[in-house]
Write a protein that holds these residues in place. Structure first.
Motif, short mmCIF file in Angstrom:
data_model
loop_
_atom_site.label_atom_id
_atom_site.label_comp_id
_atom_site.label_asym_id
_atom_site.label_seq_id
_atom_site.Cartn_x
_atom_site.Cartn_y
_atom_site.Cartn_z
N SER A 99 0.81 -1.22 0.00
CA SER A 99 0.00 0.00 0.00
C SER A 99 0.84 1.27 0.00
O SER A 99 0.41 2.30 -0.49
CB SER A 99 -0.93 0.00 1.22
N GLY A 100 2.05 1.20 0.54
CA GLY A 100 2.89 2.39 0.58
C GLY A 100 3.42 2.82 -0.77
O GLY A 100 3.90 3.95 -0.92
N ARG A 101 3.30 1.96 -1.77
CA ARG A 101 3.88 2.29 -3.07
C ARG A 101 3.12 3.39 -3.78
O ARG A 101 3.73 4.28 -4.38
CB ARG A 101 3.95 1.03 -3.94
N LEU A 106 2.74 9.15 -5.37
CA LEU A 106 2.03 10.41 -5.26
C LEU A 106 2.89 11.49 -4.61
O LEU A 106 2.70 12.68 -4.85
CB LEU A 106 0.74 10.22 -4.47
N ALA A 107 3.85 11.06 -3.80
CA ALA A 107 4.77 12.00 -3.14
C ALA A 107 6.00 12.30 -4.00
O ALA A 107 6.89 13.02 -3.57
CB ALA A 107 5.20 11.45 -1.78
N GLY A 108 6.05 11.72 -5.20
CA GLY A 108 7.17 11.99 -6.10
C GLY A 108 8.34 11.05 -5.94
O GLY A 108 9.46 11.36 -6.36
N ASP A 109 8.11 9.88 -5.35
CA ASP A 109 9.18 8.91 -5.12
C ASP A 109 8.89 7.64 -5.93
O ASP A 109 7.72 7.25 -6.08
CB ASP A 109 9.29 8.57 -3.63
N LEU A 110 9.94 7.01 -6.43
CA LEU A 110 9.82 5.73 -7.12
C LEU A 110 10.57 4.70 -6.29
O LEU A 110 11.81 4.64 -6.34
CB LEU A 110 10.39 5.80 -8.54
N PHE A 164 5.66 9.44 -12.25
CA PHE A 164 4.50 9.04 -13.03
C PHE A 164 4.75 9.25 -14.53
O PHE A 164 4.14 8.58 -15.36
CB PHE A 164 3.26 9.83 -12.62
N LEU A 165 5.64 10.19 -14.88
CA LEU A 165 5.96 10.41 -16.29
C LEU A 165 6.60 9.16 -16.90
O LEU A 165 6.32 8.81 -18.05
CB LEU A 165 6.90 11.61 -16.44
N LEU A 166 7.44 8.49 -16.13
CA LEU A 166 8.04 7.25 -16.61
C LEU A 166 6.97 6.21 -16.90
O LEU A 166 7.00 5.53 -17.94
CB LEU A 166 9.04 6.72 -15.56
N LEU A 167 5.99 6.10 -15.99
CA LEU A 167 4.90 5.15 -16.21
C LEU A 167 4.07 5.56 -17.42
O LEU A 167 3.63 4.69 -18.20
CB LEU A 167 4.02 5.06 -14.96
N GLN A 168 3.83 6.87 -17.58
CA GLN A 168 3.06 7.32 -18.74
C GLN A 168 3.75 6.95 -20.03
O GLN A 168 3.13 6.43 -20.97
CB GLN A 168 2.87 8.84 -18.68
#
Length: 214
Positions: A99-101, A106-110, A164-168
């Motif tokens: 769940s922490g992922r 959302l906090a800008g961490d991968l 999230f850009l990487l995922l996009q």
């Protein structure tokens, strides 16, 4: 993050920034691998810092930007392979596994663990040099040219700020991921932790507010 995003133009920078996060540095390594020669990398870094790269548009598997130099204005188009449907499903499951992922994203961490577990499932998030395709309207004979390398360097800065850009680029935009996680957490007999559902609900609410403000 929607399926097509026009990113704000990046301001000039005085010093070379070769990734401030571990995943941003991994992206820069891929750019270095893609380059034909060190001299072109040096020129591309100068161009990226100069403020002569226009707004970058990204969508799953593709990015576009204009680049200006003393010879003219050029258009760069680039590609990165998107995940196939099975890999997208595996990536969603990997994000939901802890769940922490989603809260970290959302906090800008991968999280390292997310990428490592995705790789164990056969899903490669971080690109390598040969995956970074590009074309440019200039007449330079190398591929990628200096203009494309400059855009790729600025993409590293954008990925640094928002994983999230990487995922996009890989084919799973933020809104798609959040929607799938929300559907998963709302499914009957789910085993998801309550804080995963709460994180997704908070993200969806924030996205709705941003949409209304826009």
């Amino acid at each position: 993050m929607s399926r097509t995003v026009l990113h704000p133009r990046l301001a000039p920078r005085r010093s070379a920034v070769r990734g401030t996060t571990w995943w941003g540095k991994a992206w820069v390594r891929a750019v270095d691998e893609a380059a034909y020669a060190e001299a072109e990398l040096v020129a591309a870094r100068v161009l990226a810092r100069s403020g002569h790269v226009g707004q970058i548009t990204t969508e799953p598997g593709r990015f576009v930007a204009s680049v200006e130099d003393r010879r003219g204005l050029w258009t760069v188009e680039g590609t990165i392979p998107v995940l196939d449907p099975a890999d997208v499903d595996a990536l969603v499951e990997t994000v939901a596994a802890e769940s922490g992922r989603i809260a970290a994203l959302l906090a800008g961490d991968l999280p390292h663990g997310l990428v490592e577990h995705a790789e164990e499932a056969g899903v490669e998030l971080l690109p390598y040099g040969a995956e970074l395709g590009s074309s440019c309207t200039c007449d330079h004979w190398t591929d990628p040219c200096v203009h494309a390398l400059a855009v790729l360097h600025q993409l590293a800065w954008l990925v640094d700020a928002d994983p999230f850009l990487l995922l996009q680029l890989r084919g799973l935009p933020r809104d798609d991921l959040l929607g799938r996680l929300h559907a998963r957490s709302a499914a009957p007999d789910t085993d998801d932790e309550p804080d995963l559902e709460a994180a997704v609900e908070a993200a969806l609410y924030a996205a709705r507010l941003l949409g209304e403000d826009g």
